[in-house]
Design an enzyme around this catalytic site. Structure first.
Site, PDB file in Angstrom:
ATOM      1  N   THR A 203      35.021  41.617  51.746  1.00  0.00           N
ATOM      2  CA  THR A 203      36.257  41.658  51.553  1.00  0.00           C
ATOM      3  C   THR A 203      37.190  42.144  52.477  1.00  0.00           C
ATOM      4  OG1 THR A 203      37.620  41.768  49.482  1.00  0.00           O
ATOM      5  CG2 THR A 203      36.265  43.748  49.681  1.00  0.00           C
ATOM      6  N   ASN A 204      38.421  42.457  52.334  1.00  0.00           N
ATOM      7  CA  ASN A 204      39.097  43.382  52.821  1.00  0.00           C
ATOM      8  C   ASN A 204      40.101  44.431  51.961  1.00  0.00           C
ATOM      9  OD1 ASN A 204      42.066  42.080  52.232  1.00  0.00           O
ATOM     10  ND2 ASN A 204      40.674  40.410  53.109  1.00  0.00           N
ATOM     11  N   PRO A 205      40.701  45.276  52.616  1.00  0.00           N
ATOM     12  CA  PRO A 205      41.616  46.291  51.666  1.00  0.00           C
ATOM     13  C   PRO A 205      42.953  45.790  51.022  1.00  0.00           C
ATOM     14  CG  PRO A 205      41.127  46.969  54.092  1.00  0.00           C
ATOM     15  CD  PRO A 205      40.962  45.613  54.107  1.00  0.00           C
TER      16      PRO A 205
END
Ligand code: CTP
Length: 391
Positions: A203-205
């Protein structure tokens, strides 16, 4: 201007004053005499740093003046909490306490936030008053279902709406122009999660803040909003259809489903460009010293919808760290966008998990507009303002 009437939820309006002030508003409070039995005027005077109106006939001043003066001061009046008694008075045109008298004399939008025991909220006459007030044009942030003050009664309808929803109601009431009225706005927000096995994912932040701000602004401007969001900790927005998704594939399917009715598409989600080629059905056990994961491309949602584009206006986002303008313009062309919002995560106050953003807007005619650092909500309003000029 906040009008407080006598219910236990009056203590929550203290927090509302703080939140409004934190967002830059000037707040004045007026209280019914019953409200003063729950919270003292001193509390509100300290929180608002403004005088508090507690009496319709204050000593030393002409009674005729005070509530008229007060009624001219605000841009919006919020009644929080609004008790069954206050609703009844307003519905019948009474003006016999500081709150109802000021409301009667005011010519600004009014937002009512009822809170009461569920039996009172469900009472036929209370509901009749609510209907009457709604028909008269007063805006409501209706109570929620949840724990009530009297613990033995458990849960029910009547609990004061959460603060974020009340703030949304106020924001919408302050927006006099409704240029998105009658329009359907499709917004995507947040990150996607691509699982490799049942307990691990890529995922990503992204937190979803920019997308949620777009949804909120679009609603305040009169639009009907559908918000497709990846996993997020943010409170679901008020009066907005929320479609929760996890993966890029789910987001693509949801976007495809809602797209045909869309007038404006704002694609703020940080969609994963790749996903694991296969997802292991069971948790993967470690073995070798190194491990290679095969990834495959996900659907480019914006580009796919771009191919189907007919009447809708498309807004895309770009995060670039080099050749920013050139890359963004290229993306705008490739994805057939009307407007692209360029973020440069190297600026201070920009990026994931912050409340501010500094962006550059580039439209399909090549016009470039650099915005100052501002809240994501303010950026969201600027984006729609600009998009509407293109329509
Ligand atoms: N986007 C999308 N579907 C994807 C990836 C991105 O709809 N699978 C959308 C994003 O929501 C954003 C825009 O496309 O509005 C730009 O995304 P970005 O990842 O910055 O651009 P890419 O086209 O993936 O280009 P590159 O990775 O080469 O920068």
């Amino acid at each position: 201007m906040l009008g407080v009437s006598g219910g236990i939820a009056a203590y929550k309006s203290c927090e509302l004053v703080r939140e409004l002030r934190r967002r830059g508003a000037m707040v004045r409070v007026m209280m019914t005499s019953r409200a003063q039995e729950f919270v003292t005027p001193m509390t509100f005077a300290a929180l608002s740093e403004q005088p508090v109106l507690t009496n319709i006939f204050p000593e030393g001043r002409s009674a005729a003046i005070e509530h008229i003066d007060w009624s001219r001061w605000p841009e919006v009046i919020v009644l929080c909490p609004a008790t069954a008694n206050l609703l009844a008075k307003l519905a019948q045109g009474f003006a016999d306490d500081p709150v109802s008298a000021t409301v009667r004399a005011a010519r600004v939008p009014l937002v009512l936030c009822p809170a009461m025991n569920s039996a009172m909220w469900e009472d036929a006459l209370v509901q009749r008053n609510v209907t009457l007030l709604k028909e008269t044009g007063y805006q409501f942030v209706d109570p929620e279902f949840g724990a009530l003050a009297t613990t033995q009664e458990g849960e029910g309808w009547g609990r004061l709406a959460r603060l974020d929803w009340i703030l949304s109601g106020i924001l919408a009431a302050l927006q006099k122009q409704k240029p998105l009225a009658g329009k359907k706005i499709l917004v995507t927000a947040g990150r996607t999660e691509e699982y490799l096995d049942p307990v691990r994912m890529m995922t990503n932040p992204s937190t979803g803040r920019m997308g949620f701000a777009l949804a909120e602004a679009a609603r305040a401007l009169g639009g009907r909003v559908t918000l497709i969001s990846g996993p997020t900790n943010l409170t679901p927005p008020y009066d907005i259809e929320l479609v929760p998704v996890v993966s890029a594939a789910e987001m693509a399917a949801a976007a495809q489903k809602h797209y045909p009715a869309t007038d404006i598409l704002a694609m703020a989600a940080a969609v994963s460009d790749y996903r694991p080629h296969t997802m292991a059905p069971e948790k993967m056990k470690k073995s070798a010293a190194s491990f290679q994961l095969e990834l495959e491309r996900t659907v480019d949602i914006l580009a796919t919808l771009g191919e189907q584009k007919n009447r809708a206006l498309h807004i895309g986002f770009a995060v670039e760290t080099e050749n920013e303008l050139e890359n963004a313009k290229d993306k705008l062309r490739r994805k057939r966008l009307d407007l692209i919002v360029l973020n440069n995560p190297r600026h201070d106050g920009v990026g994931f998990a912050v409340e501010t953003n500094r962006v550059t807007l580039i439209d399909r005619n090549g016009q470039v507009q650099e915005l100052e650092l501002m809240s994501k909500l303010a950026v969201a309003f600027k984006i729609f303002e600009r998009a509407l000029k293109l329509n």
